[in-house]
Scaffold this active site. Structure first.
Site, PDB file in Angstrom:
ATOM      1  N   ASP A 211       0.824  -1.201   0.000  1.00 38.17           N
ATOM      2  CA  ASP A 211       0.000   0.000   0.000  1.00 38.17           C
ATOM      3  C   ASP A 211       0.865   1.261   0.000  1.00 38.17           C
ATOM      4  O   ASP A 211       1.881   1.324   0.700  1.00 38.17           O
ATOM      5  CB  ASP A 211      -0.857  -0.032   1.277  1.00 38.17           C
ATOM      6  CG  ASP A 211      -1.936   1.026   1.293  1.00 38.17           C
ATOM      7  OD1 ASP A 211      -2.752   1.041   0.363  1.00 38.17           O
ATOM      8  OD2 ASP A 211      -1.978   1.832   2.248  1.00 38.17           O
ATOM      9  N   GLU A 270       1.607  -0.578  -5.102  1.00 40.40           N
ATOM     10  CA  GLU A 270       0.621   0.461  -5.385  1.00 40.40           C
ATOM     11  C   GLU A 270       1.392   1.775  -5.367  1.00 40.40           C
ATOM     12  O   GLU A 270       1.652   2.356  -4.314  1.00 40.40           O
ATOM     13  CB  GLU A 270      -0.473   0.494  -4.313  1.00 40.40           C
ATOM     14  CG  GLU A 270      -1.569   1.478  -4.706  1.00 40.40           C
ATOM     15  CD  GLU A 270      -2.152   2.303  -3.563  1.00 40.40           C
ATOM     16  OE1 GLU A 270      -3.267   2.794  -3.715  1.00 40.40           O
ATOM     17  OE2 GLU A 270      -1.487   2.489  -2.518  1.00 40.40           O
TER      18      GLU A 270
END
Ligand code: NOJ
Length: 552
Positions: A211, A270
Site C-alpha cells: 500500500d 501500489e
C-alpha cells in the site's frame, strides 16, 4: 515492439502472466451471518474462483482494525480482525487455496498504522522527545505558541494532514486522522516491517500488495508545498516532499532480498507516480510488478488506449518486468459505470448528486465486456476486482447515512468517496443479501444487483460471467508470458494488436460495424452482425489455429 530487450529475470515465474482476483473481504462473502464478509465466506467460495479460472487472489487488509479506512488503519499487522476470522482460519484458507492451485497475496500497509496501534498509543502516552514519538512524524507546530501545523500539507482524504495532540505537538497523517504516518527514518520501523513480512511468508502466503509504496519517506524539513490542491492523484515529477522520494527504493531492495530467500514469492506496488518513474519500482531487485494506473485511467478511445498499452508494455519490458493491467479496484469507480460516462468526466471526484443523467448504462456494460477481452489478451498479468466478472456497476446512490469512506466527512460531504464500488456481491437470489449473507449486508445492495447475481449468470451463456470464464480458459490456451506483441493499425476508432503469429485482438471503439481481419474467430464480447464486429465490442481472432495448445 519486438525490438525491446528480453525480460531478464524470473522469466517463467507464475506472476508474470497471472490473473489475480482482488478480494475486498468485507464485501466478498459472509460465512458467519453478521452481514460482513469474512475468511469463512471466502473459503466457501474458493470453488467459484477455481471455476472462474484465476491464478491468485489478493486479499485487502484483514488485520485488527477499527475500519475507519476499510482496514487500511491497522492495529496489529500479525493478526486477523475477529470480524474476519482467526489466524488459524487464515492458515486454512492459504492451504485450501493452494489446493485449488490458487496463490494468495495479502496487503501490507507500511505508510501508517491505526491510531489504536500500540506504538501510537505509547507515543500519545509519552512526553515530547520520548523515543516512542520518533516512530511517527510528531513535531512542534509553527507560528505563535507553535499553534500552527508544521507544514501546509493536505490529507489525501481532504483537510489538513497534521493533527494537534493534547500536549500541543502535531502528528502527520497523509490519510485519515486515525492513520498516523510512520517515520521510515527510524530503524525500529524498518526492522518491524521486515519481521512482519517474514511472519506472513513463513505462514505460506505467496506475496504482498504494498500500500502507498511511493509514500514512505518525507522530506525531514517538511517544506510547504506551492500547490496544495488535489493530492489524490499524485502524478508530480521529482522533488515532492512526500510522494515518490528516492529513499523508498532502498526499503524495497531490502524487502526483495527477504522474498528471494523464499521460493516463488512476489510483491506488487501500489505506486501512484509519474509513468516515467514507475520502472524504478520494478527493477529486478525491487518489486516484481506495479499496478498500471495509466491503463485504468485511459478513456474509451482507440488512440489513447493504443498509446497507453504500447507505453506500458515498453516501460515494464525495458526493466525486465511484466506489465500489469487493471480496470477497477476498491478505490475507483467501477469501470462498467466509468465507461458509460461522457468523455472527460472527472470520475475521481465522485459528485454527491451522482451521474444518473449523463450515464449510458448499456454502453458501459458493452465496453466492460470488451475491456475484459482487452486485458485478458494482453501480455503480462491482470488484476480483476471482485464483481467485475458480474458486470457490477458503481452504486452511486447509496444513502448518505451508510457512507463510511472517510473522504465523505473530510470533504465536508462534497465527495461521496469509494463506498459505491465496495457494495457486497450478489451471489444468488436468496435471503436479505442476495446470497452474500444471511443478515442485512453492511452496505445495501441496489435493485440492479438482483439481475446480476452470480448463480443466474452462471446458467446464462450470454452473461458477462460466462464471457469471463471463457476468456480465462482460452487465455490459458493461447497466451504465454512475455510473448511477442505489436500494435497494428486496422483503421480509425479500432484498437488492435497481434500476439506473435498466433492471435489478433480487435476492438471496435467507433460507431459503425467493423469488418474483421481474416482468421478464425475464437471469442467475441458481443454477437457479430453479418460477420462484422458491432461498436463497443472486441474479438479474439486466431491466426494459427493449429498452435492453440502449444506453449512456445
Ligand atoms: C490505498 C488503498 O488502496 C486505499 O484504500 C487506502 O485508503 C489508502 N491506500 C490508505 O491506506
Amino acid at each position: 515492439m519486438s525490438d525491446a530487450p528480453e525480460p531478464v529475470n524470473d522469466r517463467n515465474a507464475w506472476w508474470r502472466s497471472a490473473v489475480v482476483y482482488q478480494i475486498y473481504i468485507r464485501s466478498f462473502a459472509d460465512g458467519n451471518g453478521d452481514g460482513i464478509g469474512d475468511i469463512a465466506g471466502l473459503r466457501a467460495r474458493l470453488p467459484y474462483l477455481a471455476e472462474l479460472g484465476v491464478d491468485a487472489i489478493w486479499i485487502n487488509p484483514w488485520y485488527p482494525s477499527p475500519l475507519h479506512d476499510g482496514g487500511y488503519d491497522v492495529v496489529d499487522f500479525c493478526d486477523i480482525d475477529p470480524v474476519f476470522g482467526t489466524l488459524d482460519e487464515a492458515d486454512l484458507l492459504v492451504d485450501e487455496a493452494h489446493g485449488y492451485g490458487i496463490k494468495v497475496l495479502i496487503d501490507i500497509v507500511p505508510n501508517h498504522t491505526s491510531n489504536l496501534h500500540k506504538w501510537f498509543q505509547e507515543a500519545l502516552a509519552s512526553p515530547p522527545g520520548h523515543p516512542s514519538r520518533d516512530r511517527y512524524h510528531i513535531h512542534d507546530g509553527r507560528g505563535p505558541n507553535a499553534s500552527e501545523p508544521p507544514s501546509n500539507w493536505l490529507s489525501v482524504f481532504g483537510g489538513p494532514a497534521w493533527q494537534q495532540m493534547a500536549d500541543g505537538q502535531w502528528y502527520l497523517h497523509l490519510f485519515d486522522v486515525s492513520q498516523p504516518d510512520l517515520n521510515w527514518e527510524n530503524p525500529e520501523v524498518l526492522r518491524e516491517f521486515e519481521s512482519i513480512l517474514r511472519f506472513w511468508l513463513d505462514r505460506g502466503v505467496d506475496g504482498f500488495r504494498v500500500d502507498v509504496a511511493h509514500g514512505l519517506f518525507k522530506d525531514p524539513s517538511y517544506p510547504d508545498i506551492a500547490e496544495v490542491g488535489d493530492l489524490s492523484v499524485p502524478r508530480q515529477q521529482l522533488g515532492h516532499p512526500f510522494w515518490d522520494r528516492d529513499e523508498v527504493h532502498e526499503i524495497y531492495r531490502r524487502w526483495r532480498s527477504i522474498l528471494n530467500a523464499y521460493s516463488d514469492r512476489m510483491m506488487v506496488a501500489e505506486a501512484w507516480v509519474h509513468p516515467d518513474r514507475l520502472p524504478l519500482y520494478i527493477r529486478d531487485d525491487e518489486f516484481h510488478q506495479s499496478f498500471n494506473w495509466d491503463f485504468l485511467a485511459a478513456e474509451w478511445d482507440a488512440n489513447e488506449m493504443a498509446r497507453v498499452i504500447a507505453e506500458s508494455y515498453q516501460r515494464a519490458r525495458k526493466v525486465g518486468a511484466s506489465p500489469t493491467w487493471v480496470l477497477s479496484n476498491h478505490d475507483v469507480m467501477r469501470h462498467s459505470t466509468r465507461y458509460g460516462l461522457p468523455r472527460g468526466t472527472d470520475w475521481h471526484r465522485w459528485p454527491t448528486e451522482g451521474p444518473h443523467e449523463a450515464l449510458d448504462v448499456a454502453a458501459g456494460l458493452r465496453r466492460a465486456r470488451a475491456a475484459a477481452l482487452i486485458t485478458l489478451s494482453l501480455p503480462g498479468s491482470v488484476y480483476l476486482y471482485q464483481g467485475e466478472e458480474l458486470g457490477l456497476p458503481e452504486v452511486w446512490d447509496l444513502p448518505e447515512s451508510v457512507l463510511e469512506d472517510p473522504t465523505w466527512e473530510r470533504s465536508d460531504r462534497k465527495v461521496r468517496g469509494r463506498d459505491g464500488c465496495r457494495v457486497p456481491l450478489p451471489w444468488s437470489l436468496e435471503g436479505p443479501a442476495l446470497g452474500f449473507s444471511t443478515a442485512e449486508p453492511w452496505l445495501p445492495q441496489p435493485a440492479a444487483f438482483v439481475g446480476l447475481a452470480a448463480s443466474s449468470q452462471a446458467e446464462d451463456a450470454e452473461s458477462i460471467l460466462t464471457l469471463y470464464r471463457r476468456a480465462l480458459a482460452l487465455r490459458g490456451e493461447w497466451l504465454t508470458a512475455d510473448e511477442e506483441f505489436e500494435m497494428i493499425d486496422l483503421g480509425a476508432d479500432t484498437l488492435s494488436y497481434r500476439k506473435g503469429s498466433r492471435m489478433t485482438c480487435v476492438v471496435n471503439m467507433g460507431s459503425a460495424d467493423l469488418p474483421l481481419p481474416v482468421g478464425e474467430v475464437i471469442l467475441t464480447s458481443a454477437p457479430l452482425k453479418g460477420g462484422e464486429l458491432p461498436p463497443d465490442a472486441a474479438a479474439w481472432i486466431s491466426l494459427a489455429p493449429s498452435t492453440a495448445s502449444s506453449t512456445d
